[in-house]
Scaffold this motif. Structure first.
Motif, PDB file in Angstrom:
ATOM      1  N   LEU A 112       5.005  -1.736  -2.808  1.00  0.00           N
ATOM      2  CA  LEU A 112       6.020  -2.298  -3.699  1.00  0.00           C
ATOM      3  C   LEU A 112       7.406  -2.242  -3.049  1.00  0.00           C
ATOM      4  CD1 LEU A 112       4.847  -0.826  -7.120  1.00  0.00           C
ATOM      5  CD2 LEU A 112       4.701  -3.210  -6.376  1.00  0.00           C
ATOM      6  N   ALA A 113       7.688  -1.139  -2.332  1.00  0.00           N
ATOM      7  CA  ALA A 113       8.978  -1.019  -1.652  1.00  0.00           C
ATOM      8  C   ALA A 113       9.142  -2.063  -0.562  1.00  0.00           C
ATOM      9  CB  ALA A 113       9.122   0.388  -1.069  1.00  0.00           C
ATOM     10  N   ALA A 114       7.998  -2.546  -0.021  1.00  0.00           N
ATOM     11  CA  ALA A 114       8.025  -3.614   0.992  1.00  0.00           C
ATOM     12  C   ALA A 114       8.010  -4.983   0.328  1.00  0.00           C
ATOM     13  CB  ALA A 114       6.844  -3.466   1.934  1.00  0.00           C
ATOM     14  N   GLU A 115       8.480  -5.057  -0.926  1.00  0.00           N
ATOM     15  CA  GLU A 115       8.565  -6.283  -1.704  1.00  0.00           C
ATOM     16  C   GLU A 115       7.200  -6.899  -1.979  1.00  0.00           C
ATOM     17  OE1 GLU A 115      11.286  -8.819   0.342  1.00  0.00           O
ATOM     18  OE2 GLU A 115      13.038  -7.584  -0.173  1.00  0.00           O
ATOM     19  N   GLY A 116       6.190  -6.019  -2.100  1.00  0.00           N
ATOM     20  CA  GLY A 116       4.865  -6.516  -2.453  1.00  0.00           C
ATOM     21  C   GLY A 116       4.216  -7.340  -1.366  1.00  0.00           C
ATOM     22  N   ARG A 117       4.448  -6.987  -0.119  1.00  0.00           N
ATOM     23  CA  ARG A 117       3.837  -7.686   1.013  1.00  0.00           C
ATOM     24  C   ARG A 117       3.452  -6.664   2.076  1.00  0.00           C
ATOM     25  NH1 ARG A 117       4.438 -13.255   1.313  1.00  0.00           N
ATOM     26  NH2 ARG A 117       4.090 -13.198   3.550  1.00  0.00           N
ATOM     27  N   GLY A 118       2.283  -6.871   2.689  1.00  0.00           N
ATOM     28  CA  GLY A 118       1.872  -6.001   3.777  1.00  0.00           C
ATOM     29  C   GLY A 118       0.488  -5.423   3.560  1.00  0.00           C
ATOM     30  N   SER A 119       0.028  -4.649   4.544  1.00  0.00           N
ATOM     31  CA  SER A 119      -1.315  -4.089   4.537  1.00  0.00           C
ATOM     32  C   SER A 119      -1.286  -2.595   4.262  1.00  0.00           C
ATOM     33  CB  SER A 119      -2.012  -4.346   5.882  1.00  0.00           C
ATOM     34  OG  SER A 119      -2.259  -5.720   6.072  1.00  0.00           O
ATOM     35  N   VAL A 120      -2.307  -2.132   3.547  1.00  0.00           N
ATOM     36  CA  VAL A 120      -2.539  -0.708   3.324  1.00  0.00           C
ATOM     37  C   VAL A 120      -3.762  -0.327   4.149  1.00  0.00           C
ATOM     38  CG1 VAL A 120      -3.282   1.002   1.646  1.00  0.00           C
ATOM     39  CG2 VAL A 120      -1.462  -0.613   1.057  1.00  0.00           C
ATOM     40  N   VAL A 121      -3.591   0.617   5.060  1.00  0.00           N
ATOM     41  CA  VAL A 121      -4.656   1.016   5.979  1.00  0.00           C
ATOM     42  C   VAL A 121      -5.088   2.424   5.608  1.00  0.00           C
ATOM     43  CG1 VAL A 121      -5.326   1.285   8.391  1.00  0.00           C
ATOM     44  CG2 VAL A 121      -3.571  -0.395   7.769  1.00  0.00           C
ATOM     45  N   LEU A 122      -6.301   2.536   5.052  1.00  0.00           N
ATOM     46  CA  LEU A 122      -6.862   3.819   4.650  1.00  0.00           C
ATOM     47  C   LEU A 122      -8.292   3.921   5.150  1.00  0.00           C
ATOM     48  CD1 LEU A 122      -5.604   4.049   0.939  1.00  0.00           C
ATOM     49  CD2 LEU A 122      -4.882   5.505   2.837  1.00  0.00           C
ATOM     50  N   PRO A 123      -8.765   5.119   5.449  1.00  0.00           N
ATOM     51  CA  PRO A 123     -10.145   5.258   5.940  1.00  0.00           C
ATOM     52  C   PRO A 123     -11.158   4.766   4.915  1.00  0.00           C
ATOM     53  CG  PRO A 123      -8.888   7.267   6.304  1.00  0.00           C
ATOM     54  CD  PRO A 123      -8.050   6.408   5.433  1.00  0.00           C
ATOM     55  N   THR A 124     -12.281   4.319   5.420  1.00  0.00           N
ATOM     56  CA  THR A 124     -13.376   3.926   4.552  1.00  0.00           C
ATOM     57  C   THR A 124     -13.780   5.103   3.670  1.00  0.00           C
ATOM     58  OG1 THR A 124     -14.172   2.406   6.238  1.00  0.00           O
ATOM     59  CG2 THR A 124     -15.713   3.015   4.510  1.00  0.00           C
ATOM     60  N   GLY A 125     -13.983   4.827   2.380  1.00  0.00           N
ATOM     61  CA  GLY A 125     -14.369   5.874   1.452  1.00  0.00           C
ATOM     62  C   GLY A 125     -13.209   6.548   0.765  1.00  0.00           C
ATOM     63  N   SER A 231      -1.822 -19.969   4.587  1.00  0.00           N
ATOM     64  CA  SER A 231      -0.685 -20.852   4.878  1.00  0.00           C
ATOM     65  C   SER A 231      -0.350 -21.767   3.713  1.00  0.00           C
ATOM     66  CB  SER A 231      -0.976 -21.689   6.128  1.00  0.00           C
ATOM     67  OG  SER A 231      -1.085 -20.866   7.267  1.00  0.00           O
ATOM     68  N   ILE A 232      -1.359 -22.146   2.925  1.00  0.00           N
ATOM     69  CA  ILE A 232      -1.085 -23.072   1.820  1.00  0.00           C
ATOM     70  C   ILE A 232      -0.864 -22.351   0.500  1.00  0.00           C
ATOM     71  CG2 ILE A 232      -2.455 -24.880   2.912  1.00  0.00           C
ATOM     72  CD1 ILE A 232      -4.608 -24.323   0.744  1.00  0.00           C
ATOM     73  N   ALA A 233      -1.172 -21.043   0.432  1.00  0.00           N
ATOM     74  CA  ALA A 233      -1.054 -20.319  -0.834  1.00  0.00           C
ATOM     75  C   ALA A 233       0.409 -20.021  -1.149  1.00  0.00           C
ATOM     76  CB  ALA A 233      -1.853 -19.023  -0.772  1.00  0.00           C
ATOM     77  N   PRO A 234       0.838 -20.244  -2.403  1.00  0.00           N
ATOM     78  CA  PRO A 234       2.240 -19.993  -2.761  1.00  0.00           C
ATOM     79  C   PRO A 234       2.518 -18.572  -3.235  1.00  0.00           C
ATOM     80  CG  PRO A 234       1.142 -21.083  -4.582  1.00  0.00           C
ATOM     81  CD  PRO A 234       0.112 -20.944  -3.480  1.00  0.00           C
ATOM     82  N   ALA A 235       1.511 -17.702  -3.274  1.00  0.00           N
ATOM     83  CA  ALA A 235       1.696 -16.345  -3.800  1.00  0.00           C
ATOM     84  C   ALA A 235       2.771 -15.602  -3.012  1.00  0.00           C
ATOM     85  CB  ALA A 235       0.377 -15.577  -3.741  1.00  0.00           C
ATOM     86  N   ALA A 236       3.735 -15.054  -3.731  1.00  0.00           N
ATOM     87  CA  ALA A 236       4.812 -14.317  -3.070  1.00  0.00           C
ATOM     88  C   ALA A 236       4.358 -12.931  -2.644  1.00  0.00           C
ATOM     89  CB  ALA A 236       6.012 -14.213  -4.006  1.00  0.00           C
ATOM     90  N   HIS A 237       3.348 -12.369  -3.333  1.00  0.00           N
ATOM     91  CA  HIS A 237       2.918 -10.996  -3.079  1.00  0.00           C
ATOM     92  C   HIS A 237       1.528 -11.003  -2.449  1.00  0.00           C
ATOM     93  CE1 HIS A 237       6.392  -9.852  -5.402  1.00  0.00           C
ATOM     94  NE2 HIS A 237       5.954 -10.604  -6.405  1.00  0.00           N
ATOM     95  N   ARG A 238       1.368 -10.216  -1.381  1.00  0.00           N
ATOM     96  CA  ARG A 238       0.117 -10.217  -0.627  1.00  0.00           C
ATOM     97  C   ARG A 238      -0.203  -8.803  -0.173  1.00  0.00           C
ATOM     98  NH1 ARG A 238       0.173 -16.013   2.518  1.00  0.00           N
ATOM     99  NH2 ARG A 238       1.071 -17.176   0.782  1.00  0.00           N
ATOM    100  N   LEU A 239      -1.448  -8.411  -0.404  1.00  0.00           N
ATOM    101  CA  LEU A 239      -1.882  -7.053  -0.080  1.00  0.00           C
ATOM    102  C   LEU A 239      -3.135  -7.110   0.778  1.00  0.00           C
ATOM    103  CD1 LEU A 239      -1.991  -3.945  -0.404  1.00  0.00           C
ATOM    104  CD2 LEU A 239      -3.148  -4.307  -2.597  1.00  0.00           C
ATOM    105  N   GLY A 240      -3.037  -6.644   2.016  1.00  0.00           N
ATOM    106  CA  GLY A 240      -4.192  -6.529   2.896  1.00  0.00           C
ATOM    107  C   GLY A 240      -4.768  -5.127   2.821  1.00  0.00           C
ATOM    108  N   LEU A 241      -6.097  -5.035   2.793  1.00  0.00           N
ATOM    109  CA  LEU A 241      -6.779  -3.744   2.743  1.00  0.00           C
ATOM    110  C   LEU A 241      -7.724  -3.641   3.930  1.00  0.00           C
ATOM    111  CD1 LEU A 241      -7.841  -3.705  -1.021  1.00  0.00           C
ATOM    112  CD2 LEU A 241      -5.849  -2.566  -0.042  1.00  0.00           C
TER     113      LEU A 241
END
Length: 499
Positions: A112-125, A231-241
């Motif tokens: 959220l502090a990154a304006e709702g954009r970016g990836s969260v990298v956590l171990p499997t499980g 590239s075509i999606a208008p969503a302002a917020h994006r979360l990679g897992l």
């Protein structure tokens, strides 16, 4: 990149000043002479256009200038159309009673502090899906929808059930294959995402991209076709897992999703959030007959590769392999070498001592639920027959997979054999024993880390154990060295060179 069908965009000239909106993968500005410098004028449409992912930028440009946003047409659709209706815009009920762990809360707050954009990298499980569910709750409370994009249909079903439990089944739809139900929360696959987002992209303020490492750049540095949907999606917020972020191959991922917002490694979480674990290699040997077959096949394959000079001509192994496989279409000698290569692999995978060692490890842990990770279907079938275990492959029906995993969780089944399917995305919390008998990536660290993650979900004070069964003095020893290099706490019993 695929281009949205411009001919499908038709509308009348507004009479009350310029407007902007999203349509068929494009951010569109009509009715004015002024436009942002990153938009281009389309003579056919008589409008300024840009790729859909620039829509939030267009909104930021338009607001201080008093340019009106045209309401999406779908807001007037009837409820039975599968659209997100006015009811969906109401505060979303939330039924998930799980209490987030501190690192899950930290991950959400960092994103959220990154304006709702970016990836969260956590171990499997470690519970990445709960972080995503909390992000979906946040966007739903803002009156916007969420689209969850997944690499496989099997994961789609798993996510659908989690989201339906958290928000109610009437708010969750699925878009893939023949299933085309679009709701406030919609799950789809990377293969189907373009079609969904081109038509309905403006319904979603958030994109959740599970197993985001699938969006890494290619080895040559190019972007993948799956990036088109972003590239075509208008969503302002994006979360990679992801548990295995593609460092160094994330140019497009960083541009279209955002940088890494939060990262925790296995070594930081063991003993506190994840189960402690031990990794051990067990070395076995070929029998005399197996050694003869192995050496003969290796000789045929290596002589052909050396004669053609693949390794000298192509420093990258993947490039050399592609050329070799292309040669098999026209060259009988290349086909003979390929058959020898397959025979060598099969001899190692099905070696008698490897099967016996797997049995010994299972007997060492009679009370543990286990996963046997195989590299080939014939190896998995041999293991399943030998130990009378259920087998999960890409051809296993989703309902059957769920039933098998449920039986493992309840203790009706002690072990399961898998080829790739259980490497990624599936939760098997009860399993604390993993046996690696082969891989599908010839030493890929990512697959090895994903497999370790299957057994790391914490349950009390249980310690997870991952065994690699490796045939000494064969190509498999070097493959094992490659895949294990990314996992710490390795305890090697011997060199594995036949000594």
């Amino acid at each position: 990149m695929r281009t949205p069908v411009a001919a499908a965009i038709y509308f009348c000239m507004p009479s009350d000043g310029p407007t902007y909106y999203y349509r068929h993968g494009l951010a569109v500005l009509r009715g004015g002479d002024e436009a942002p410098p990153w938009m281009g004028f389309d003579e056919r449409l008589e409008a300024w256009v840009a790729p859909g992912h620039r829509f939030p930028d267009l909104r930021a440009w338009a607001l201080p200038r008093g340019v009106r946003e045209r309401a999406p047409e779908w807001r007037g659709e009837a409820p039975d159309s599968g659209a997100a209706t006015s009811d969906d815009a109401a505060p979303a009920p939330f039924f998930d009673v799980r209490r987030p762990r501190p690192y899950q809360t930290d991950a959400l707050e960092a994103w959220l502090a990154a304006e709702g954009r970016g990836s969260v990298v956590l171990p499997t499980g470690s519970g990445k899906s709960l972080v995503a569910i909390l992000a979906v709750r946040w966007i739903m409370d803002r009156g916007e929808g969420a689209c969850i994009v997944l690499p496989t249909r099997a994961l789609l079903g798993q996510w659908f059930n989690q989201l339906a439990d958290a928000f109610g089944g009437d708010r969750v739809g699925a878009f893939y294959g023949e299933e085309k139900e679009v709701r406030a929360i919609t799950v789809t696959t990377y293969h189907s995402a373009f079609g969904l987002l081109e038509r309905f992209g403006d319904r979603f303020g958030l994109l959740v991209l599970d197993e985001a490492h699938h969006l890494s750049d290619t080895e040559s540095g190019e972007t993948k076709a799956w990036h088109d949907a972003l590239s075509i999606a208008p969503a302002a917020h994006r979360l990679g897992l992801t548990a295995t972020y593609p460092d160094g191959r994330d140019r497009a991922l960083g541009r279209l999703v955002g940088p890494v917002a939060y990262r925790r490694r296995v070594s930081e979480m063991v003993d506190r959030e994840l189960a402690d674990f031990a990794v051990e290699r067990r070395f076995v040997h070929l029998t005399a007959g197996e050694r003869e077959r192995y050496d003969r096949a290796t000789s045929i394959y290596e002589e052909f590769v050396e004669a053609r000079g693949y390794r000298d001509r192509f420093p990258e192994t993947s490039d050399a392999w592609r050329v070799f496989m292309a040669d098999t279409r026209n060259s009988p000698a290349a086909r003979r070498a390929f058959r020898a290569f397959r025979e060598r692999e099969r001899t190692v995978d099905l070696s008698e001592e490897k099967l016996e060692q797997a049995g010994r490890i299972l007997r060492m842990f009679p009370a543990e639920r286990a996963i046997l990770f195989c590299g080939r279907s014939d190896q998995a079938e041999a293991m399943a027959r030998r130990f009378a275990l259920p087998l999960v492959t890409a051809h296993t029906a989703a309902s059957e997979r769920h039933r098998i995993l449920e039986h493992i969780e309840k203790g009706f089944v002690q072990a399961v054999v898998s080829v790739r399917v259980l490497d990624e995305g599936w939760d098997v919390p009860a399993a604390k024993l993993g046996i690696v008998l082969g891989d599908t990536t010839r030493g890929g660290r990512r697959q090895h880390q994903q497999r370790l993650g299957r057994i790391l979900r914490r349950q009390g004070e249980q310690v997870a154990s991952l065994f690699e069964v490796v045939v000494a003095d064969t190509h498999e020893f070097f493959v094992s060295q490659k895949r294990g290099a990314g996992v710490r706490r390795m305890h090697d019993g011997q060199l594995g060179l036949g000594l």
